[in-house]
Design a protein around this motif. Structure first.
Motif, PDB file in Angstrom:
ATOM      1  N   ASN A 103      81.844  47.639  47.431  1.00 30.62           N
ATOM      2  CA  ASN A 103      81.113  48.144  48.663  1.00 30.62           C
ATOM      3  C   ASN A 103      81.005  49.694  48.584  1.00 30.62           C
ATOM      4  N   PRO A 104      79.838  50.166  49.427  1.00 31.79           N
ATOM      5  CA  PRO A 104      79.557  51.561  49.331  1.00 31.79           C
ATOM      6  C   PRO A 104      80.877  52.093  49.992  1.00 31.79           C
ATOM      7  N   ASP A 105      81.107  53.431  49.774  1.00 31.47           N
ATOM      8  CA  ASP A 105      81.987  54.227  50.533  1.00 31.47           C
ATOM      9  C   ASP A 105      81.449  55.138  51.521  1.00 31.47           C
ATOM     10  N   VAL A 106      81.542  54.638  52.688  1.00 36.52           N
ATOM     11  CA  VAL A 106      80.774  54.959  53.938  1.00 36.52           C
ATOM     12  C   VAL A 106      81.341  56.486  54.246  1.00 36.52           C
ATOM     13  N   LEU A 107      82.280  56.869  54.049  1.00 33.33           N
ATOM     14  CA  LEU A 107      82.898  58.392  54.541  1.00 33.33           C
ATOM     15  C   LEU A 107      82.102  59.119  53.407  1.00 33.33           C
ATOM     16  N   VAL A 108      82.274  58.952  51.951  1.00 35.58           N
ATOM     17  CA  VAL A 108      81.378  59.704  51.073  1.00 35.58           C
ATOM     18  C   VAL A 108      80.038  59.789  51.419  1.00 35.58           C
ATOM     19  N   VAL A 111      84.471  60.533  62.889  1.00 43.77           N
ATOM     20  CA  VAL A 111      85.703  60.019  62.750  1.00 43.77           C
ATOM     21  C   VAL A 111      85.863  58.579  61.929  1.00 43.77           C
ATOM     22  N   MET A 112      86.329  58.600  60.717  1.00 47.13           N
ATOM     23  CA  MET A 112      86.319  57.166  60.230  1.00 47.13           C
ATOM     24  C   MET A 112      87.892  56.590  60.162  1.00 47.13           C
ATOM     25  N   THR A 113      88.075  56.004  60.957  1.00 50.76           N
ATOM     26  CA  THR A 113      89.288  55.312  61.246  1.00 50.76           C
ATOM     27  C   THR A 113      89.175  53.784  60.630  1.00 50.76           C
ATOM     28  N   ALA A 114      88.080  53.275  60.525  1.00 47.75           N
ATOM     29  CA  ALA A 114      87.986  51.795  60.250  1.00 47.75           C
ATOM     30  C   ALA A 114      88.396  51.517  58.669  1.00 47.75           C
ATOM     31  N   ALA A 115      89.127  50.627  58.532  1.00 50.15           N
ATOM     32  CA  ALA A 115      89.461  50.032  57.241  1.00 50.15           C
ATOM     33  C   ALA A 115      88.257  49.438  56.711  1.00 50.15           C
ATOM     34  N   VAL A 116      87.652  49.843  55.837  1.00 48.25           N
ATOM     35  CA  VAL A 116      86.293  49.330  55.380  1.00 48.25           C
ATOM     36  C   VAL A 116      86.770  48.534  54.134  1.00 48.25           C
ATOM     37  N   ALA A 117      86.267  47.212  53.953  1.00 47.52           N
ATOM     38  CA  ALA A 117      86.642  46.496  52.814  1.00 47.52           C
ATOM     39  C   ALA A 117      86.113  47.146  51.690  1.00 47.52           C
ATOM     40  N   ASP A 118      86.873  47.538  50.777  1.00 47.16           N
ATOM     41  CA  ASP A 118      86.330  48.103  49.463  1.00 47.16           C
ATOM     42  C   ASP A 118      85.553  47.186  48.407  1.00 47.16           C
ATOM     43  N   PHE A 119      85.951  45.917  48.752  1.00 48.60           N
ATOM     44  CA  PHE A 119      85.002  44.894  47.815  1.00 48.60           C
ATOM     45  C   PHE A 119      84.603  43.563  48.841  1.00 48.60           C
ATOM     46  N   GLY A 160      88.519  61.937  57.833  1.00 50.35           N
ATOM     47  CA  GLY A 160      88.825  60.860  56.981  1.00 50.35           C
ATOM     48  C   GLY A 160      90.259  60.459  57.387  1.00 50.35           C
ATOM     49  N   PHE A 161      90.672  59.122  57.037  1.00 46.84           N
ATOM     50  CA  PHE A 161      91.754  58.507  57.154  1.00 46.84           C
ATOM     51  C   PHE A 161      92.321  58.157  55.720  1.00 46.84           C
ATOM     52  N   ALA A 162      93.503  58.367  55.354  1.00 41.30           N
ATOM     53  CA  ALA A 162      93.964  57.518  54.224  1.00 41.30           C
ATOM     54  C   ALA A 162      95.181  56.726  54.706  1.00 41.30           C
ATOM     55  N   ALA A 163      95.093  55.342  54.112  1.00 42.99           N
ATOM     56  CA  ALA A 163      96.116  54.439  54.389  1.00 42.99           C
ATOM     57  C   ALA A 163      96.838  54.475  52.993  1.00 42.99           C
ATOM     58  N   GLU A 164      98.143  54.675  52.816  1.00 45.09           N
ATOM     59  CA  GLU A 164      98.884  54.949  51.698  1.00 45.09           C
ATOM     60  C   GLU A 164     100.112  54.056  51.690  1.00 45.09           C
ATOM     61  N   THR A 219      94.705  63.813  46.617  1.00 47.31           N
ATOM     62  CA  THR A 219      93.705  63.239  45.626  1.00 47.31           C
ATOM     63  C   THR A 219      92.490  62.647  46.364  1.00 47.31           C
ATOM     64  N   LYS A 220      92.818  61.876  47.506  1.00 44.67           N
ATOM     65  CA  LYS A 220      91.783  61.369  48.414  1.00 44.67           C
ATOM     66  C   LYS A 220      90.910  62.301  48.982  1.00 44.67           C
ATOM     67  N   LEU A 221      91.510  63.359  49.527  1.00 43.96           N
ATOM     68  CA  LEU A 221      90.508  64.455  50.004  1.00 43.96           C
ATOM     69  C   LEU A 221      89.573  64.898  49.088  1.00 43.96           C
ATOM     70  N   ALA A 222      90.118  65.124  47.667  1.00 46.74           N
ATOM     71  CA  ALA A 222      89.110  65.799  46.909  1.00 46.74           C
ATOM     72  C   ALA A 222      87.950  64.530  46.453  1.00 46.74           C
ATOM     73  N   ARG A 223      88.424  63.331  46.500  1.00 46.81           N
ATOM     74  CA  ARG A 223      87.395  62.209  46.234  1.00 46.81           C
ATOM     75  C   ARG A 223      86.270  62.167  47.475  1.00 46.81           C
ATOM     76  N   LYS A 224      86.796  62.331  48.658  1.00 45.28           N
ATOM     77  CA  LYS A 224      86.022  61.955  49.764  1.00 45.28           C
ATOM     78  C   LYS A 224      85.220  63.432  50.356  1.00 45.28           C
ATOM     79  N   GLY A 225      85.907  64.464  50.181  1.00 45.94           N
ATOM     80  CA  GLY A 225      85.120  65.869  50.629  1.00 45.94           C
ATOM     81  C   GLY A 225      85.238  65.926  52.021  1.00 45.94           C
TER      82      GLY A 225
HETATM   83  N1  CTP Z   1      86.367  54.368  53.673  1.00 45.73           N
HETATM   84  C1  CTP Z   1      84.974  54.176  53.816  1.00 45.73           C
HETATM   85  N2  CTP Z   1      84.288  53.376  52.897  1.00 45.73           N
HETATM   86  C2  CTP Z   1      85.183  52.371  52.259  1.00 45.73           C
HETATM   87  C3  CTP Z   1      86.405  52.652  51.890  1.00 45.73           C
HETATM   88  C4  CTP Z   1      86.966  53.678  52.820  1.00 45.73           C
HETATM   89  O1  CTP Z   1      84.610  54.936  54.402  1.00 45.73           O
HETATM   90  N3  CTP Z   1      84.386  51.469  51.506  1.00 45.73           N
HETATM   91  C5  CTP Z   1      87.021  55.469  54.456  1.00 45.73           C
HETATM   92  C6  CTP Z   1      88.025  55.080  55.421  1.00 45.73           C
HETATM   93  O2  CTP Z   1      87.560  54.749  56.531  1.00 45.73           O
HETATM   94  C7  CTP Z   1      89.322  56.231  55.461  1.00 45.73           C
HETATM   95  C8  CTP Z   1      88.987  56.831  54.140  1.00 45.73           C
HETATM   96  O3  CTP Z   1      87.827  56.229  53.708  1.00 45.73           O
HETATM   97  O4  CTP Z   1      88.635  57.157  56.500  1.00 45.73           O
HETATM   98  C9  CTP Z   1      90.103  56.330  53.077  1.00 45.73           C
HETATM   99  O5  CTP Z   1      90.218  54.980  53.263  1.00 45.73           O
HETATM  100  P1  CTP Z   1      91.269  54.237  52.177  1.00 45.73           P
HETATM  101  O6  CTP Z   1      91.298  52.563  52.505  1.00 45.73           O
HETATM  102  O7  CTP Z   1      92.595  55.007  52.324  1.00 45.73           O
HETATM  103  O8  CTP Z   1      90.966  54.547  50.784  1.00 45.73           O
HETATM  104  P2  CTP Z   1      90.001  54.050  49.716  1.00 45.73           P
HETATM  105  O9  CTP Z   1      88.850  54.926  49.556  1.00 45.73           O
HETATM  106  O10 CTP Z   1      89.730  52.607  50.088  1.00 45.73           O
HETATM  107  O11 CTP Z   1      90.837  54.064  48.418  1.00 45.73           O
HETATM  108  P3  CTP Z   1      92.083  53.100  48.024  1.00 45.73           P
HETATM  109  O12 CTP Z   1      92.030  51.964  48.649  1.00 45.73           O
HETATM  110  O13 CTP Z   1      92.058  52.989  46.679  1.00 45.73           O
HETATM  111  O14 CTP Z   1      93.438  53.975  48.571  1.00 45.73           O
END
Ligand code: CTP
Length: 376
Positions: free
Chosen positions: A276-281, A242-250, A295-299, A313-319
């Motif tokens: 940053n890498p996308d951990v969930l993907v 379960v990926m609830t963490a808010a991962v820094a995208d950058f 996965g979680f989506a913060a919108e 859209t996020k679901l399609a990207r993350k799988g």
């Molecule tokens: N996530 C992740 N790695 C990242 C960014 C996000 O694993 N670098 C995971 C989060 O833990 C969450 C999911 O992806 O389960 C969606 O995170 P969210 O912040 O909503 O989406 P982003 O992929 O960051 O897209 P955006 O910020 O454009 O909405």
């Protein structure tokens, strides 16, 4: 414990009976209650109870009980039972902080732990008097969770669950970082509920603002890169991720070795960010057969329809297999006890709409997870 279907025998000490009388224990447990060994001797209770039990928990365990157990004394039915039990034994100490921290108590705890007894860390909080500190009995639901986890009962019994929680921090220089508002409360609630349902739980925690629930193994991380490594490691043999963490995208492209100094009248050099890498993907790509990934989506969405569109859209990207969509606009959700979320399945269908506490969402989400585990 009885509501969860367990057969419970209460073995009070003489002191315990000063707080709560035998009739109460008998009515609640549905069995006769005795504290000493000289009653019903024909049934040899001092051996029978320890042999019968699948688990013994002493809650609260006083400083005196810990000392008697550590010394191997057998001067009442409870200490006899502790000596004859071959099942897991949990002790939940509760006492004033000075007594808990006293060298004698700590030595007794160390002795008991070295023999395989699980001595639970007491909670921190208000004690019997006006004082507060370590020594408080953990909440009943936390003790229940530990018992369920130890005897492997519950819908997630025997399953390994890995939960990431909190917000990663990306260093700029030794003093500053790029962070986010995640409190980790939702991830902690899911970890606690998973333990309660019998799972073996690892929490990969990035700066969480809540205590780690009892029975949860914790790995602490700082950055998205750390989190990726810890999650890859913990997920290898997990049934549920379960990926609830808010991962820094950058993250800043370079981390300055020295502190960026302020120079009067001169703006600092811009900070360039890289992705940053996308951990969930990454975890979805490595998914093992039968593993369920959430996965979680913060919108920030205008309405539910827009929220569902963004989530699909996020679901399609993350799988992932399930996606929880939170509307985090206007200060909602982050750092709050309450939440509002839609749960989508892997095809994008909304399977739950939860408005309540983060614990409520954890229950609904794990029910959907258990369905998928049983289906596979
Ligand atoms: N996530 C992740 N790695 C990242 C960014 C996000 O694993 N670098 C995971 C989060 O833990 C969450 C999911 O992806 O389960 C969606 O995170 P969210 O912040 O909503 O989406 P982003 O992929 O960051 O897209 P955006 O910020 O454009 O909405």
């Amino acid at each position: 414990m009885r509501e969860a279907g367990h057969d419970v025998r209460v073995v009070p000490t003489e002191s315990a009976l000063k707080f709560v009388g035998a009739p109460t224990w008998e009515a609640l447990s549905g069995h006769p209650v005795q504290a000493e060994v000289w009653q019903d001797v024909d049934q040899v209770p001092h051996v029978a109870l320890g042999r019968w039990a699948d688990l013994v928990i002493v809650a609260p365990a006083t400083a005196n009980l810990l000392a008697r157990a550590a010394a191997g004394l057998a001067d009442d039915l409870l200490t006899n039972t502790l000596l004859t039990a071959t099942c897991p034994v949990l002790l939940a100490p509760a006492m004033h902080t000075e007594m808990w921290l006293n060298a004698a108590t700590q030595a007794n705890v160390a002795t008991l732990r070295s023999r395989g007894v699980q001595v639970i860390e007491p909670a921190v909080g208000r004690l019997t008097g006006a004082d507060s500190g370590p020594g408080r009995l953990p909440e009943p639901e936390d003790l229940f969770a530990l018992v369920a986890g130890t005897i492997g009962s519950g819908p997630l019994a025997g399953r390994r669950v890995v939960v990431s929680a909190g917000g990663t921090r990306e260093p700029i220089d030794p003093v500053r970082f790029l962070g986010n508002r995640s409190s980790g409360l939702q991830g902690v609630a899911i970890a606690a509920e998973a333990v309660r349902q019998g799972a073996e739980v690892t929490l990969v925690a990035a700066h969480i603002g809540a205590p780690v629930p009892p029975g949860v193994a914790v790995v602490t991380v700082e950055t998205a890169a750390d989190l990726l490594e810890a999650m890859r490691d913990a997920s290898q043999d997990a049934d549920v991720v379960v990926m609830t963490a808010a991962v820094a995208d950058f993250r800043p492209d370079v981390v300055r070795e020295g502190k960026i100094k302020k120079v009067d009248g001169v703006d600092p050099a811009p900070i360039t960010l890289v992705q940053n890498p996308d951990v969930l993907v990454d975890l979805v790509e490595r998914r093992t057969p039968g593993q369920v990934i959430v996965g979680f989506a913060a919108e920030t969405a205008a309405d539910d329809e827009a929220l569902v569109d963004l989530a699909r859209t996020k679901l399609a990207r993350k799988g992932c297999d399930l996606l929880v969509a939170n509307d985090v606009g206007q200060g909602r959700v982050f750092g709050h006890e309450g939440t509002r979320a839609l749960v989508l399945d892997g095809n994008g269908a909304v399977i739950a709409d939860v408005a309540g506490s983060k614990a409520d969402l954890a229950v609904r989400l794990l029910a959907a997870v258990a369905d998928r585990l049983h289906a596979s």
